[in-house]
Design a protein around this motif. Structure first.
Motif, PDB file in Angstrom:
ATOM      1  N   GLU A   9       0.829  -1.204   0.000  1.00 34.63           N
ATOM      2  CA  GLU A   9       0.000   0.000   0.000  1.00 34.63           C
ATOM      3  C   GLU A   9       0.874   1.269   0.000  1.00 34.63           C
ATOM      4  O   GLU A   9       0.481   2.308   0.522  1.00 34.63           O
ATOM      5  N   ARG A  10       2.050   1.174  -0.598  1.00 33.00           N
ATOM      6  CA  ARG A  10       2.995   2.295  -0.594  1.00 33.00           C
ATOM      7  C   ARG A  10       2.391   3.564  -1.183  1.00 33.00           C
ATOM      8  O   ARG A  10       2.665   4.676  -0.710  1.00 33.00           O
ATOM      9  N   ASP A  11       1.533   3.415  -2.215  1.00 30.38           N
ATOM     10  CA  ASP A  11       1.015   4.585  -2.918  1.00 30.38           C
ATOM     11  C   ASP A  11      -0.150   5.262  -2.200  1.00 30.38           C
ATOM     12  O   ASP A  11      -0.575   6.344  -2.613  1.00 30.38           O
ATOM     13  N   SER A  12      -0.687   4.627  -1.157  1.00 24.36           N
ATOM     14  CA  SER A  12      -1.869   5.199  -0.509  1.00 24.36           C
ATOM     15  C   SER A  12      -1.728   5.408   0.993  1.00 24.36           C
ATOM     16  O   SER A  12      -2.495   6.187   1.581  1.00 24.36           O
ATOM     17  N   ILE A  13      -0.789   4.750   1.645  1.00 23.99           N
ATOM     18  CA  ILE A  13      -0.756   4.747   3.105  1.00 23.99           C
ATOM     19  C   ILE A  13      -0.508   6.148   3.687  1.00 23.99           C
ATOM     20  O   ILE A  13      -1.144   6.533   4.681  1.00 23.99           O
ATOM     21  N   ALA A  14       0.374   6.917   3.097  1.00 25.60           N
ATOM     22  CA  ALA A  14       0.656   8.259   3.633  1.00 25.60           C
ATOM     23  C   ALA A  14      -0.585   9.138   3.560  1.00 25.60           C
ATOM     24  O   ALA A  14      -0.938   9.831   4.526  1.00 25.60           O
ATOM     25  N   ARG A  15      -1.261   9.094   2.429  1.00 24.44           N
ATOM     26  CA  ARG A  15      -2.481   9.898   2.262  1.00 24.44           C
ATOM     27  C   ARG A  15      -3.544   9.494   3.280  1.00 24.44           C
ATOM     28  O   ARG A  15      -4.224  10.357   3.860  1.00 24.44           O
ATOM     29  N   GLN A  16      -3.691   8.177   3.512  1.00 21.24           N
ATOM     30  CA  GLN A  16      -4.717   7.720   4.440  1.00 21.24           C
ATOM     31  C   GLN A  16      -4.388   8.128   5.877  1.00 21.24           C
ATOM     32  O   GLN A  16      -5.252   8.642   6.605  1.00 21.24           O
ATOM     33  N   VAL A  17      -3.155   7.913   6.291  1.00 19.50           N
ATOM     34  CA  VAL A  17      -2.773   8.257   7.663  1.00 19.50           C
ATOM     35  C   VAL A  17      -2.870   9.761   7.890  1.00 19.50           C
ATOM     36  O   VAL A  17      -3.400  10.219   8.911  1.00 19.50           O
ATOM     37  N   GLN A  18      -2.394  10.533   6.955  1.00 21.03           N
ATOM     38  CA  GLN A  18      -2.457  11.984   7.103  1.00 21.03           C
ATOM     39  C   GLN A  18      -3.893  12.492   7.106  1.00 21.03           C
ATOM     40  O   GLN A  18      -4.233  13.435   7.827  1.00 21.03           O
ATOM     41  N   GLY A  19      -4.758  11.829   6.325  1.00 15.48           N
ATOM     42  CA  GLY A  19      -6.176  12.191   6.337  1.00 15.48           C
ATOM     43  C   GLY A  19      -6.824  11.915   7.679  1.00 15.48           C
ATOM     44  O   GLY A  19      -7.593  12.733   8.197  1.00 15.48           O
ATOM     45  N   VAL A  20      -6.516  10.762   8.255  1.00 15.19           N
ATOM     46  CA  VAL A  20      -7.049  10.402   9.579  1.00 15.19           C
ATOM     47  C   VAL A  20      -6.593  11.402  10.632  1.00 15.19           C
ATOM     48  O   VAL A  20      -7.385  11.898  11.446  1.00 15.19           O
ATOM     49  N   ARG A  21      -5.313  11.717  10.638  1.00 15.44           N
ATOM     50  CA  ARG A  21      -4.773  12.625  11.649  1.00 15.44           C
ATOM     51  C   ARG A  21      -5.326  14.044  11.480  1.00 15.44           C
ATOM     52  O   ARG A  21      -5.472  14.775  12.454  1.00 15.44           O
ATOM     53  N   GLU A  86     -11.045  -0.147  13.057  1.00 13.23           N
ATOM     54  CA  GLU A  86     -10.536  -0.866  11.888  1.00 13.23           C
ATOM     55  C   GLU A  86     -10.712   0.025  10.667  1.00 13.23           C
ATOM     56  O   GLU A  86     -11.793   0.590  10.454  1.00 13.23           O
ATOM     57  N   MET A  87      -9.680   0.115   9.838  1.00 16.77           N
ATOM     58  CA  MET A  87      -9.756   0.991   8.666  1.00 16.77           C
ATOM     59  C   MET A  87      -8.794   0.527   7.589  1.00 16.77           C
ATOM     60  O   MET A  87      -7.652   0.170   7.882  1.00 16.77           O
ATOM     61  N   ASP A  88      -9.244   0.526   6.330  1.00 15.94           N
ATOM     62  CA  ASP A  88      -8.382   0.119   5.227  1.00 15.94           C
ATOM     63  C   ASP A  88      -7.358   1.196   4.902  1.00 15.94           C
ATOM     64  O   ASP A  88      -7.576   2.389   5.154  1.00 15.94           O
ATOM     65  N   ALA A  89      -6.269   0.769   4.272  1.00 19.40           N
ATOM     66  CA  ALA A  89      -5.187   1.685   3.918  1.00 19.40           C
ATOM     67  C   ALA A  89      -5.353   2.311   2.546  1.00 19.40           C
ATOM     68  O   ALA A  89      -4.675   3.290   2.220  1.00 19.40           O
ATOM     69  N   ASP A  90      -6.250   1.763   1.724  1.00 17.73           N
ATOM     70  CA  ASP A  90      -6.268   2.135   0.307  1.00 17.73           C
ATOM     71  C   ASP A  90      -7.132   3.341  -0.024  1.00 17.73           C
ATOM     72  O   ASP A  90      -7.260   3.719  -1.188  1.00 17.73           O
ATOM     73  N   GLY A  91      -7.769   3.949   0.983  1.00 15.86           N
ATOM     74  CA  GLY A  91      -8.615   5.107   0.744  1.00 15.86           C
ATOM     75  C   GLY A  91     -10.072   4.780   0.502  1.00 15.86           C
ATOM     76  O   GLY A  91     -10.902   5.686   0.393  1.00 15.86           O
ATOM     77  N   SER A  92     -10.416   3.491   0.427  1.00 18.71           N
ATOM     78  CA  SER A  92     -11.825   3.134   0.242  1.00 18.71           C
ATOM     79  C   SER A  92     -12.660   3.510   1.464  1.00 18.71           C
ATOM     80  O   SER A  92     -13.855   3.787   1.349  1.00 18.71           O
ATOM     81  N   HIS A  93     -12.039   3.509   2.629  1.00 21.71           N
ATOM     82  CA  HIS A  93     -12.662   4.055   3.830  1.00 21.71           C
ATOM     83  C   HIS A  93     -12.203   5.501   3.967  1.00 21.71           C
ATOM     84  O   HIS A  93     -11.038   5.766   4.261  1.00 21.71           O
ATOM     85  N   ARG A  94     -13.117   6.423   3.750  1.00 15.62           N
ATOM     86  CA  ARG A  94     -12.746   7.835   3.728  1.00 15.62           C
ATOM     87  C   ARG A  94     -12.472   8.351   5.142  1.00 15.62           C
ATOM     88  O   ARG A  94     -13.269   8.144   6.060  1.00 15.62           O
ATOM     89  N   ALA A  95     -11.362   9.035   5.290  1.00 19.63           N
ATOM     90  CA  ALA A  95     -11.039   9.631   6.585  1.00 19.63           C
ATOM     91  C   ALA A  95     -12.127  10.594   7.035  1.00 19.63           C
ATOM     92  O   ALA A  95     -12.403  10.720   8.235  1.00 19.63           O
ATOM     93  N   THR A  96     -12.795  11.245   6.088  1.00 20.20           N
ATOM     94  CA  THR A  96     -13.833  12.215   6.438  1.00 20.20           C
ATOM     95  C   THR A  96     -15.045  11.577   7.109  1.00 20.20           C
ATOM     96  O   THR A  96     -15.832  12.281   7.747  1.00 20.20           O
ATOM     97  N   ASP A  97     -15.206  10.257   6.969  1.00 24.49           N
ATOM     98  CA  ASP A  97     -16.319   9.559   7.640  1.00 24.49           C
ATOM     99  C   ASP A  97     -15.971   9.145   9.063  1.00 24.49           C
ATOM    100  O   ASP A  97     -16.862   8.772   9.840  1.00 24.49           O
ATOM    101  N   LEU A  98     -14.694   9.177   9.419  1.00 30.20           N
ATOM    102  CA  LEU A  98     -14.271   8.693  10.736  1.00 30.20           C
ATOM    103  C   LEU A  98     -14.909   9.464  11.896  1.00 30.20           C
ATOM    104  O   LEU A  98     -15.352   8.836  12.865  1.00 30.20           O
ATOM    105  N   PRO A  99     -14.981  10.788  11.878  1.00 35.87           N
ATOM    106  CA  PRO A  99     -15.575  11.493  13.013  1.00 35.87           C
ATOM    107  C   PRO A  99     -17.008  11.051  13.339  1.00 35.87           C
ATOM    108  O   PRO A  99     -17.383  10.981  14.513  1.00 35.87           O
ATOM    109  N   ALA A 100     -17.806  10.739  12.313  1.00 33.10           N
ATOM    110  CA  ALA A 100     -19.186  10.299  12.556  1.00 33.10           C
ATOM    111  C   ALA A 100     -19.207   8.957  13.284  1.00 33.10           C
ATOM    112  O   ALA A 100     -20.046   8.730  14.164  1.00 33.10           O
ATOM    113  N   LEU A 101     -18.283   8.042  12.923  1.00 37.66           N
ATOM    114  CA  LEU A 101     -18.212   6.754  13.608  1.00 37.66           C
ATOM    115  C   LEU A 101     -17.780   6.938  15.050  1.00 37.66           C
ATOM    116  O   LEU A 101     -18.347   6.318  15.960  1.00 37.66           O
ATOM    117  N   LEU A 102     -16.782   7.789  15.272  1.00 39.93           N
ATOM    118  CA  LEU A 102     -16.305   8.023  16.633  1.00 39.93           C
ATOM    119  C   LEU A 102     -17.369   8.708  17.483  1.00 39.93           C
ATOM    120  O   LEU A 102     -17.478   8.454  18.687  1.00 39.93           O
TER     121      LEU A 102
END
Length: 249
Positions: A9-21, A86-102
């Motif tokens: 997941e080299r091409d997506s992991i940075a974007r996903q982690v930075q989006g979550v943070r 639990e969250m996928d690394a590939d961006g299919s789980h949008r970071a923008t949806d995380l606050p609603a789950l939390l």
């Protein structure tokens, strides 16, 4: 603690982690890398070096999604976290949806980011993918009688006490049926599940991990669990009828 398993997941992991943070700065992230040959582990280490709220768990082989999450659960529980995502690394789980789950987490033992409740959606899926997901979830509901619309979803939040309660030591499923397995355990334990609508976006980098073996494992396990559940139901009904007849005599 947000758990993000990775394999190539080299091409997506940075974007996903930075989006979550960015959207949930209060959370910590644990990247669980299965010795990715594309160098994902190196990128993960760089992210951790740049952000003290990001850590990396390196595993030595590709041992399956289920075991990756089990290892991540153990890590998070040992560290004292009270909420585990639990969250996928590939961006299919949008970071923008995380606050609603939390936001829903204090009201439930398990919060599922659901594609198949009102307000849920998918983007860029081929018709056969949608058919497989919808049909799989209908099959799960039919056999197991679970009041859950998206039991196969992988974007979810667990209360730590719920994970301790459902018996993770006995979980053996590895592929996508791992999600059904844990959902079924939460239901059988009488714990509360809330489904929150999300938009699931098909990955734009890397390759899907879905395979024939994963599909076969899911079908086999769900069928076995369902047959056992329906047998227990039938045996309980026969027992109740027998007791009722004896009492009338």
């Amino acid at each position: 603690m947000v758990l993000i398993p990775t394999y190539d997941e080299r091409d997506s992991i940075a974007r996903q982690v930075q989006g979550v943070r960015a959207v949930s700065p209060q959370v910590d992230v644990l990247i669980i890398d299965d010795d990715s040959p594309d160098g994902t582990g190196v990128v993960a280490d760089e992210l951790a070096a740049a952000d003290p709220q990001v850590q990396v768990l390196h595993r030595t082989a590709k041992n399956g999604l289920g075991q990756a999450y089990l290892d991540g659960f153990a890590w998070a529980l040992d560290a004292g976290y009270d909420t585990v995502v639990e969250m996928d690394a590939d961006g299919s789980h949008r970071a923008t949806d995380l606050p609603a789950l939390l936001e829903a987490a204090p009201l439930a033992d398990l919060v599922i980011g659901s594609r198949w409740v009102a307000g849920g959606a998918i983007e860029n899926w081929a018709p056969h993918r949608k058919l497989l997901s919808v049909g799989g979830n209908q099959y799960v509901r039919m056999l197991l009688g679970m009041p859950v619309m998206d039991a196969t979803a992988g974007f979810r939040v667990y209360r730590a006490e719920a994970l301790r309660h459902i018996g993770l030591d006995a979980v053996a499923s590895q592929g996508y049926c791992f999600q059904v397995d844990l959902t079924w355990r939460v239901v059988r334990a009488g714990l509360r599940i809330v489904e929150v609508p999300i938009t699931f976006v098909e990955r734009d980098a890397g390759e899907s991990k879905m395979s024939r073996d994963i599909f076969v494992e899911s079908l086999r396990n769900v069928t076995a669990w369902g047959m056992r559940y329906r047998y227990e139901q039938a045996r309980g009904l026969v027992s109740a009828l027998t007791v009722g007849r004896s009492a009338r005599r």
